[in-house]
Design a protein around this motif. Structure first.
Motif, PDB file in Angstrom:
ATOM      1  N   GLY A  73       0.793  -1.228   0.000  1.00  0.00           N
ATOM      2  CA  GLY A  73       0.000   0.000   0.000  1.00  0.00           C
ATOM      3  C   GLY A  73       0.817   1.266   0.000  1.00  0.00           C
ATOM      4  N   GLN A  87       1.731  -2.488  -8.387  1.00  0.00           N
ATOM      5  CA  GLN A  87       1.993  -3.929  -8.234  1.00  0.00           C
ATOM      6  C   GLN A  87       3.059  -4.390  -9.229  1.00  0.00           C
ATOM      7  N   GLN A 141     -11.835   0.907  -3.035  1.00  0.00           N
ATOM      8  CA  GLN A 141     -11.665   2.270  -2.571  1.00  0.00           C
ATOM      9  C   GLN A 141     -13.004   2.986  -2.711  1.00  0.00           C
ATOM     10  N   HIS A 151      -2.957   1.288  -9.043  1.00  0.00           N
ATOM     11  CA  HIS A 151      -2.740   0.110  -8.199  1.00  0.00           C
ATOM     12  C   HIS A 151      -2.034  -1.000  -8.990  1.00  0.00           C
ATOM     13  N   ASN A 184      -8.205  -5.517 -14.508  1.00  0.00           N
ATOM     14  CA  ASN A 184      -7.217  -4.782 -13.720  1.00  0.00           C
ATOM     15  C   ASN A 184      -6.544  -3.678 -14.532  1.00  0.00           C
ATOM     16  N   LEU A 213      -9.153  -3.970  -6.220  1.00  0.00           N
ATOM     17  CA  LEU A 213      -8.961  -2.779  -5.384  1.00  0.00           C
ATOM     18  C   LEU A 213     -10.315  -2.316  -4.866  1.00  0.00           C
ATOM     19  N   THR A 239     -13.451   3.798  -6.406  1.00  0.00           N
ATOM     20  CA  THR A 239     -13.789   2.662  -7.281  1.00  0.00           C
ATOM     21  C   THR A 239     -15.211   2.189  -6.985  1.00  0.00           C
ATOM     22  N   ILE A 250      -7.518   2.220 -10.091  1.00  0.00           N
ATOM     23  CA  ILE A 250      -7.199   0.810 -10.371  1.00  0.00           C
ATOM     24  C   ILE A 250      -5.913   0.697 -11.198  1.00  0.00           C
ATOM     25  N   TYR A 289      -3.098   8.557  -6.801  1.00  0.00           N
ATOM     26  CA  TYR A 289      -2.800   7.264  -6.176  1.00  0.00           C
ATOM     27  C   TYR A 289      -1.317   6.916  -6.292  1.00  0.00           C
TER      28      TYR A 289
END
Lengths: 304, 304
Positions: A178, B298, A281, B294, B260, A279, A284, B291, B19
């Protein structure tokens, strides 16, 4: 008879309601506990676009609620305990009433996951909490533990350090998943201490929590930590038990959808934290709400 | 060398930046024209959650821009004309410079689609417009046409009715897709007239637009309508020509992703209006941005 029933009044349900109202669908939102859902367990949100200084979660939810009511959508405080359906009619059951609709959007959210250790059940409300905003002020000048290593755990540890004398973050790994920004903020705090590579084995005490037994997963050494509060943030579980045998769920109980948020049942859609997704949030969830309302609208009133 | 480059500073790119900044990724946003993208062609937005009275699109974008800059992400005004990549390095080209990154989020948005009729090219800027906010005030007390039947066409017709003496909405069907609330508002306006089941065949005039030739698709009758302005809102086309042969696009040029938001190229993600999706709204673009960031995080820094 409604055209659309939305189960849940968190950010996903409220945004679905906003869009459905604007589409002109007769829409009812059912909420079992409190408008806003999980997010109001946090005090403030900093990553919802449009609020550069952050915003209190209560204030944000109040704005969303008002926006939904502006388009004529009603929120009723009743818990949904069952959904029955065929291709043309959906029956949504609360303990008191049955509601009928052409389509349903499930936006029932998720709840804190239990740690699943000895002592947890015994001390809930007597030192153990899943909500820093609710219970933080009770631990003024006390030593407390936060269990978890995600954004939520870090955020809440930072929040709790306002009240507590000392906050231990117990995390089973040595690195945090995170947001780096939160990790850095926690590290700057003189009140926050990191207990890494460690898991809670037992929560102990007499009437209230007094000690947490911890094991280091690398050295296998066990230690005890004196603390009067344990705040647990180790993930969430979806509020979908009322749907079992009704919709396809994944192994953790999250609702499986396609990209248009259709579930395995025709005319039933899912949005937000209750849905299987990478995800979860507020932003989202809101995006989901808009898409689910669009798909429901297409289902109810297909464009000829 | 950046960890992440985001192409485009509309709501998707800005939320991705927010983000990414919070994740601690070194991030650059590149924007070719104007921060905010397509949405700032509208004056006000009423369906972004959190703003019950609606908000001017400029004000909303300014808030998002500030929020991104608060987390240390820079926006540079340069157009991306090409992306080259292998598995470890992405090269992002502007006409002046080459930027390097580990990952890229494409949030390049979309632009108004042309109507594709005779006279359209000739009269752009001389009576034909794709932006009510920009050009509406020029048509004070004049008679104008709005072409299209979606939310955007209805919203802009309502907006234009503030200035124009008369607004004709020319729509090829008899029913409107999208928000009932907008259709009702347009119908209440004494200035707005509906020309349904009709298509524009030609836009005519001397120096500027003076007449629109219309055909009724049911009766096949052709008529002429005198008007000095034609506002065209017949959908969008993605800003993805710089990606041709690079990423998998659908037949209309929208970027194909998985849930994703991964594209066909490893380490390249897509978000917002440039992406193949059922619905394109500010709130869904923002959800996409979160997203994509994120997924990029990753990819760049997988959790060990």
């Amino acid at each position: 008879m409604y055209e659309l029933i939305i189960v849940g009044a968190g950010p996903a349900g409220l945004t679905a309601g906003l869009y459905a109202g604007r589409y002109g669908l007769s829409t009812l939102i059912l909420e079992k506990a409190v408008v806003g859902g999980q997010i109001i367990l946090s005090e403030k949100i900093e990553n919802f676009p449009g609020f550069p200084a952050g915003i209190e979660t209560n204030a944000l939810i109040e704005k969303m609620r008002k926006q939904v009511e502006n388009v004529g959508v009603k929120i009723l405080m009743q818990e949904v305990v069952k959904i029955e359906f065929d291709n043309t009619l959906k029956k949504v059951f609360s303990p008191e009433e049955v509601f009928f609709a052409k389509a349903v959007i499930v936006a029932s959210g998720a709840s804190a996951r239990n740690l699943g250790v000895k002592g947890e059940d015994k001390f809930i409300g007597r030192g153990i909490s899943y909500c820093a905003t609710c219970d933080g002020p009770l631990f003024k000048n006390k030593e407390i533990c936060v269990v978890g290593g995600g954004d939520r755990a870090l955020e809440e540890a930072i929040f709790l350090s306002r009240y507590a004398k000392k906050v231990y973050i117990i995390h089973r790994r040595s690195e945090f998943r995170g947001s780096h920004i939160l990790e850095e903020e926690a590290k700057r705090s003189k009140k926050i201490n990191f207990v890494l590579d460690s898991v809670v084995e037992e929560i102990m005490g007499e009437d209230r929590v007094s000690t947490v037994k911890i094991k280091n997963v690398k050295t296998h050494a066990s230690t005890s930590l004196n603390c009067e509060g344990v705040f647990i943030f180790v993930g969430i579980q979806p509020n979908t038990t009322f749907l079992k045998t009704t919709l396809n769920l994944d192994k953790d109980g999250f609702i499986i959808t396609d990209e248009n948020l259709k579930t395995s049942a025709e005319g039933i859609f899912a949005a937000g934290d209750c849905r299987a997704a990478i995800l979860r949030q507020v932003v989202t969830a809101c995006g989901d709400g808009a898409i689910a309302a669009h798909s429901a609208h297409q289902y109810i009133a297909p464009y000829k």
